[in-house]
Scaffold this motif. Structure first.
Motif, PDB file in Angstrom:
ATOM      1  N   ARG A 164       0.821  -1.215   0.000  1.00 16.94           N
ATOM      2  CA  ARG A 164       0.000   0.000   0.000  1.00 16.94           C
ATOM      3  C   ARG A 164       0.851   1.260   0.000  1.00 16.94           C
ATOM      4  O   ARG A 164       0.567   2.224  -0.706  1.00 16.94           O
ATOM      5  CB  ARG A 164      -0.899  -0.024   1.243  1.00 16.94           C
ATOM      6  CG  ARG A 164      -1.828   1.162   1.371  1.00 16.94           C
ATOM      7  CD  ARG A 164      -2.494   1.184   2.735  1.00 16.94           C
ATOM      8  NE  ARG A 164      -1.492   1.319   3.788  1.00 16.94           N
ATOM      9  CZ  ARG A 164      -1.741   1.155   5.086  1.00 16.94           C
ATOM     10  NH1 ARG A 164      -2.945   0.830   5.496  1.00 16.94           N
ATOM     11  NH2 ARG A 164      -0.763   1.308   5.971  1.00 16.94           N
ATOM     12  N   ASP A 165       1.922   1.256   0.775  1.00 19.98           N
ATOM     13  CA  ASP A 165       2.675   2.497   0.991  1.00 19.98           C
ATOM     14  C   ASP A 165       3.859   2.660   0.060  1.00 19.98           C
ATOM     15  O   ASP A 165       4.310   3.771  -0.170  1.00 19.98           O
ATOM     16  CB  ASP A 165       3.165   2.566   2.440  1.00 19.98           C
ATOM     17  CG  ASP A 165       2.015   2.549   3.426  1.00 19.98           C
ATOM     18  OD1 ASP A 165       0.883   2.872   3.006  1.00 19.98           O
ATOM     19  OD2 ASP A 165       2.238   2.199   4.595  1.00 19.98           O
ATOM     20  N   PRO A 215       2.089   2.375  -5.052  1.00 22.56           N
ATOM     21  CA  PRO A 215       2.247   3.732  -5.569  1.00 22.56           C
ATOM     22  C   PRO A 215       3.375   3.837  -6.591  1.00 22.56           C
ATOM     23  O   PRO A 215       3.228   4.505  -7.616  1.00 22.56           O
ATOM     24  CB  PRO A 215       2.550   4.564  -4.317  1.00 22.56           C
ATOM     25  CG  PRO A 215       1.959   3.792  -3.187  1.00 22.56           C
ATOM     26  CD  PRO A 215       2.098   2.346  -3.580  1.00 22.56           C
ATOM     27  N   ILE A 232       2.212   2.046  -9.842  1.00 18.78           N
ATOM     28  CA  ILE A 232       1.172   2.829 -10.514  1.00 18.78           C
ATOM     29  C   ILE A 232       1.793   4.051 -11.185  1.00 18.78           C
ATOM     30  O   ILE A 232       1.462   4.396 -12.320  1.00 18.78           O
ATOM     31  CB  ILE A 232       0.051   3.236  -9.522  1.00 18.78           C
ATOM     32  CG1 ILE A 232      -0.740   1.989  -9.097  1.00 18.78           C
ATOM     33  CG2 ILE A 232      -0.882   4.277 -10.132  1.00 18.78           C
ATOM     34  CD1 ILE A 232      -1.668   2.204  -7.914  1.00 18.78           C
ATOM     35  N   LYS A 262      -5.258  -0.157 -13.902  1.00 27.35           N
ATOM     36  CA  LYS A 262      -6.544  -0.428 -13.251  1.00 27.35           C
ATOM     37  C   LYS A 262      -6.381  -1.508 -12.200  1.00 27.35           C
ATOM     38  O   LYS A 262      -6.948  -1.440 -11.115  1.00 27.35           O
ATOM     39  CB  LYS A 262      -7.576  -0.862 -14.297  1.00 27.35           C
ATOM     40  CG  LYS A 262      -8.165   0.304 -15.052  1.00 27.35           C
ATOM     41  CD  LYS A 262      -9.583  -0.002 -15.529  1.00 27.35           C
ATOM     42  CE  LYS A 262     -10.086   1.168 -16.359  1.00 27.35           C
ATOM     43  NZ  LYS A 262     -11.408   0.940 -16.940  1.00 27.35           N
ATOM     44  N   GLN A 284      -5.009  -1.262  -4.777  1.00 27.02           N
ATOM     45  CA  GLN A 284      -4.626  -0.174  -3.891  1.00 27.02           C
ATOM     46  C   GLN A 284      -5.852   0.402  -3.170  1.00 27.02           C
ATOM     47  O   GLN A 284      -5.799   0.686  -1.984  1.00 27.02           O
ATOM     48  CB  GLN A 284      -3.900   0.908  -4.708  1.00 27.02           C
ATOM     49  CG  GLN A 284      -3.381   2.075  -3.913  1.00 27.02           C
ATOM     50  CD  GLN A 284      -2.211   1.715  -3.001  1.00 27.02           C
ATOM     51  OE1 GLN A 284      -1.871   0.551  -2.839  1.00 27.02           O
ATOM     52  NE2 GLN A 284      -1.625   2.715  -2.382  1.00 27.02           N
ATOM     53  N   GLN A 287      -6.315   0.621   0.740  1.00 23.00           N
ATOM     54  CA  GLN A 287      -6.462   1.911   1.405  1.00 23.00           C
ATOM     55  C   GLN A 287      -7.766   2.021   2.177  1.00 23.00           C
ATOM     56  O   GLN A 287      -7.937   2.928   2.981  1.00 23.00           O
ATOM     57  CB  GLN A 287      -6.322   3.053   0.403  1.00 23.00           C
ATOM     58  CG  GLN A 287      -4.846   3.322   0.096  1.00 23.00           C
ATOM     59  CD  GLN A 287      -4.656   4.310  -1.004  1.00 23.00           C
ATOM     60  OE1 GLN A 287      -5.452   4.369  -1.939  1.00 23.00           O
ATOM     61  NE2 GLN A 287      -3.596   5.089  -0.933  1.00 23.00           N
TER      62      GLN A 287
END
Lengths: 696, 696
Positions: free
Chosen positions: A274-275, A279, A282, A318, A324, A328
């Motif tokens: 996630r962190d 990111p 993406i 996507k 994600q 989140q």
């Protein structure tokens, strides 16, 4: 090797592999064929698959080496898969006079069917439990020693399994329940796969990227292939085609190869995704999307060149964004914190368990902390050696690896795998210098941006050159777009690599030591300890499930190997509105605007008056699928084909991490639409008859 | 109005404004000039600024309307700011024979100085506390009524303040401590700003995007402007130029206009940024970066066209990514949860406080929940009406808003602001049809991607057209690239807008009702309740600080209005390595590779033997600055200019949310480098003398 990504194609392995055992809820699970949830099925649906049913489905199903699923749908070797699984084949066969990708591909006779370059289809033959020899070989080992031992036993087992005939057989060691069990899968290999029919991209992917991973959908994402051996269509078991499709609330199955799930990931690994990882990924993909989008606008030729890559990138975005969003939402991570804590407490409560499983979550945390430091650079250098340049690094790395004894080599370079590498290197793929230059220049720019201009790896990569100039000179000067040149280097081994003056080889050779050191570090200090710890976690979960009598409800994480999922044809509720399970031809015509990607092909506009507009087109079901399931047949309880999986809805994108029956839906093309289209739109009466009759 | 983004330019307001009071730690704070932390300064540095010192600094400082800070550095109206604050001016003045942005701009005489189109410089004249009339006007109001009342009182106060002479005066209502206090700032406006000198982009932004927000740096990010009135240079107080620059550990000040901070954001709003807003914004910007990157590669002309936009986008990405990294570290959000809980507990502990402040965090949570639903669409439609298209929506929206009484209008359209709008519409900006078409097509594609093809706003925007075709026809057909055409429409009001057949006006007109409805909803149901709740929170914090005797340590969030920060010239420790505070010319030559963006301009290569290589070039200090501080002078305790702020280091990017003295550093060009370069590289002896002498 390069690997395209699309709807439900298997995602490239940008992240280390994690695989766990999960306890299934209703309709959840990707079940191995030797461990089907018979009791749950009987209870929920009053249906129990018998041995014949199972064997028939296994033997009628197939996997495409490039990351798709497929099925035999006639006794004459006819295979059904997605249009997007045949993209690269259609592109490779196209020439300046024919755009088979855009306009479709049609045949009348066997003689018109054309071989897809480099395409391989594998059909599962046997499954064998090899947990014992693997446990034996790796007992008490850790870190690099563990990796080496695992590689050694894998190498031996697959070699024995292939029995010297890698022309006809392929063997994969499949870790299930993360080492709780290890299987050896033997596949019958078919390397002569020809394209029989493909509709236009405009109907296969009607609605394009805006509609992708969304629903309602109006697509016939189909391609028909035929498998040959010795110049003749093969004869195999096959799925009888049901031209009527399914009904709402029908029990349906999918038989396919879900690529990878991570349904038991420890909380710290989820938080890392996630962190840090998601990111970064993406961003890397989005930057490339913007580049390719603009590249496509430069000319019709550029548009065609970039179409595949752009589609893959958009899919990837996507997919990662969906995951994600799920991460989140916060719920999964905090839920997993509790589950992890509970499992560790269960371990800690007993001295024997403490001895057996130790403190795996602590090991995970440590490995993740290091991965945090390495991830961005590793991703950035990985983006440089993607696609065409992947071939180059494969040549350099392969030359070094083949110097080592088989058991000591990096994954992917074992003797049993060398044939595959050679096939891929020999495949004639389209090569677009403009696109390769842009792509490489962007990767080099990003690498410098991410690692910083003074990073040793960046200095080694760029020297004193600007990314653009370096990319241009490398791509302009290379001869490796010629498969023969690649093959010659491959066959020439380390000596040929060392002697080569091809600028791309010189480039890859310069970076290789740092590149491989980074990969070794990742493997030895991140992947291996994670793998080991997660094995401990999975085995602890196993043991706990056993102690609590829950073993039957456990299924292993996906590993791009054959699995069955079951579910119901059923809509869901989206933003407070009910989404119906079926779409039809009438809806398709209503959704068309005439402008791309909502423009229907001419054949479809012309056929409108001939078509029964209420014919079902696409449908959704609760089947638990993920990337890799592209091209999976949807079966009814009689084992007949009623649909063709081609996508999942948006909520399904979190399927890598968890399955939620309230909104996770598989998206399929209805067999009734396929038969109707073949007959009334494409005049493919012969093909339609082959499907309904089961033979030509 | 369109607004460029770069290093420390004020960021566009993509997020709703939040402003709080924060309690300062060492060197933290952006202090209003009427509330300087004199006790803390005296204690830490043995220095207390007296009234004369303060007034001198205020009157020598300035703000550029486009989002930068600046200072007067001679008695003849000479102004120092960043090169990147003059980018659009240099681009506008360039023609096919001159690229002033790339090659620099040099003058010998006043007659050679050229006016920057549309550039406005404002100098603070008076500050007045208007807390009472504002509190009076808004008492007991909520939601739309609160917004309307606030607008009404703002309109009245600013109108009175300007006194009918908006040619010379500008008045802004400045909410401090989020309504704990409201100030009215009156600025002297200067609209004839001419460029005197600018070095090459290659030295102003040496190291380019890879080095941006990083350190060590080797840049002279300088432009020299001159302010005229009545055709003559103005005479104002000014900062004496210290040609020696600062020394390590010196106390230094910055006087500038930090744009916006959010240092007391409630935890749920922080989580919203982390989970929704920042990822969406980073994605939107990254996609555009990729597009512009490829666009730039298409030709030298395209590269020039896109350079500014690409730079801004890359800055924005770093900025949001830095903030995002800070948020994802997890510490801030969880710390804030505790602070919020503690404050609510303090409120709840007393009936009078409960009556005064209520449950503001509950209100925030509710508004954030709605914002979550609206954010992506709002961002996507906002991306459509950016840059050049912003003009078009301004015309349509302005025509409607001007029909309303002043007090009822949307922010930005009050009578006192109309002059500014007109100036911006009349400014001759470069117009590149290719770039505008690509940009609009991308925005339209993204909008459809994000909101879905069947979204009413998307249908309204695209109709049955493809994004590319629509963008091409709109840009091709519009006449609004001509300032005269824009002015005519502006002056013609609603009637002219309704009668216009310009395709962009027709387009904006069609979307306007939905666009404005979405904005009204955001304002009334998100921004207004947030504003109100955060006012309550800020006032509660105020009251709590007062009760606990901590008022002197409180400073208000940044609001792009004049502030003083203080700190020390000091390096920091990065990844375990000490970073020295100064760089020098020797380091610059060592960092040069000859390839962009590490290629030094020819003048610099030629000057190498003439330059004392140990001359300080850039330095870092602990001053608390954020976007909007670009171009701020760095002053020593004598009030002399010793540097020119142009950037912050990577950790400083979290400065929007919190200040951390251990690693947050401001980055400045040393005045010694400026003087040396003017004399020895540019032969600008006159200009160097004007700086050292304080007059021409």
């Amino acid at each position: 090797m390069s690997q395209a990504r699309s709807s439900l194609l298997l995602s490239s392995a940008l992240l280390g592999a994690f695989a766990f055992a999960s306890t299934a809820h209703a309709d959840e699970g990707m079940w191995t064929f030797d461990h089907l949830p018979k009791a749950a099925l009987q209870k929920a649906y009053g249906f129990t698959p018998d041995a014949r049913w199972i064997q028939h489905v296994v033997q009628s199903s197939a996997r495409l080496a490039e990351g798709c699923s497929a099925s035999f749908v006639s006794g004459d070797g006819l295979v059904m898969t997605n249009h997007h699984c045949a993209n690269s084949c259609l592109a490779a066969l196209s020439d300046k006079d024919h755009d088979y990708f855009r306009d479709g591909f049609y045949t009348r006779d066997l003689a018109d069917e054309r071989q897809c370059p480099g395409m391989e289809l594998d059909r599962l033959d046997t499954m064998k439990d090899v947990s014992d020899p693997v446990a034996e070989a790796t007992r008490g080992k850790q870190g690099a020693a563990y990796s080496a031992a695992l590689q050694e036993v894998e190498s031996k087992l697959t070699k024995d399994c292939i029995g010297g005939d890698d022309e006809h057989w392929r063997c994969d060691m499949v870790p299930l329940y993360h080492g709780g069990q290890t299987a050896l899968y033997r596949y019958r290999r078919y390397k002569d796969v020809r394209v029989v029919m493909a509709p236009e991209q405009g109907i296969a992917f009607f609605g394009g990227d805006p509609d992708n991973f969304d629903y309602p959908r109006y697509d016939i994402d189909l391609s028909m292939l035929r498998v040959y051996e010795g110049g003749k269509p093969v004869r195999t078991p096959f799925l009888q085609f049901d031209p009527n499709g399914p009904k709402a609330d029908d029990l349906v199955f999918t038989s396919g190869n879900p690529g990878r799930t991570q349904r038991g990931l420890p909380a710290s690994a989820l938080a890392f995704q996630r962190d840090v990882a998601n990111p970064a990924i993406i961003s890397a993909l989005t930057l490339r999307e913007g580049m390719l989008w603009q590249y496509s606008r430069e000319s019709a030729e550029h548009e065609k060149q970039a179409e595949d890559a752009l589609f893959s990138i958009q899919n990837g975005i996507k997919s990662y964004s969906g995951t994600q969003a799920a991460l989140q939402s916060g719920d999964i991570v905090s839920r997993r914190v509790k589950e992890d804590t509970a499992l560790q407490a269960w371990i800690d409560a007993d001295p024997a368990r403490r001895a057996a499983y130790g403190q795996p979550f602590r090991t995970v945390d440590k490995a993740i902390a290091l991965e945090k430091d390495l991830f961005s650079r590793n991703l950035a250098i990985g983006m440089v050696f993607r696609g065409f340049l992947d071939n180059v690094m494969t040549l350099v790395e392969g030359a070094h690896e083949r110097q080592k004894p088989d058991a000591k080599r990096h994954a992917g370079y074992h003797d049993a795998q060398l044939g595959e590498i050679e096939t891929a290197l020999a495949a004639k793929e389209p090569f677009y210098p403009d696109l390769e230059t842009a792509s490489l220049a962007l990767s080099l720019t990003s690498l410098r941006q991410i690692a910083g201009a003074d990073d040793p790896l960046v200095r080694l990569t760029l020297g004193k050159e600007a990314p653009d100039a370096l990319a241009a000179s490398l791509i302009k000067g290379t001869k490796l777009s010629d498969p023969a040149a690649r093959l010659a280097l491959w066959k020439g081994g380390l000596q040929a690599i060392k002697a080569s003056t091809d600028p791309l080889v010189v480039f890859a050779r310069r970076i290789y030591p740092s590149y491989t050191a980074l990969h070794d570090k990742m493997r030895d200090e991140v992947s291996a300890p994670l793998h080991k710890a997660q094995g401990d976690i999975a085995r602890a979960r196993f043991a706990q499930a056993k102690a609590e009598g829950r073993l039957d409800a456990l299924y292993p994480d996906a590993t791009f190997s054959p699995r069955l999922s079951y579910g119901t044809v059923k809509g869901w509720r989206k933003n407070g509105v009910d989404v119906a399970p079926f779409t039809d031809f009438a809806g398709m015509y209503g959704h068309a605007t005439g402008a791309e990607p909502f423009a229907l092909p001419k054949r479809w506009l012309d056929a409108k008056t001939r078509l029964p507009l209420s014919t079902h087109l696409d449908f959704v079901s609760t089947n638990d699928i993920v990337g890799g399931n592209s091209g999976s047949p949807v079966l009814n309880r009689e084992g007949k084909a009623v649909g063709l999986i081609f996508d999942g809805n948006l909520p399904s994108l979190a399927g890598d991490l968890y399955y939620d029956i309230s909104n996770n839906r598989a998206v399929a093309t209805d067999t009734s639409a396929i038969i109707t289209a073949l007959k009334l739109v494409y005049n493919e009466e012969n093909l339609a008859n082959e499907l309904t009759n089961g033979h030509r």
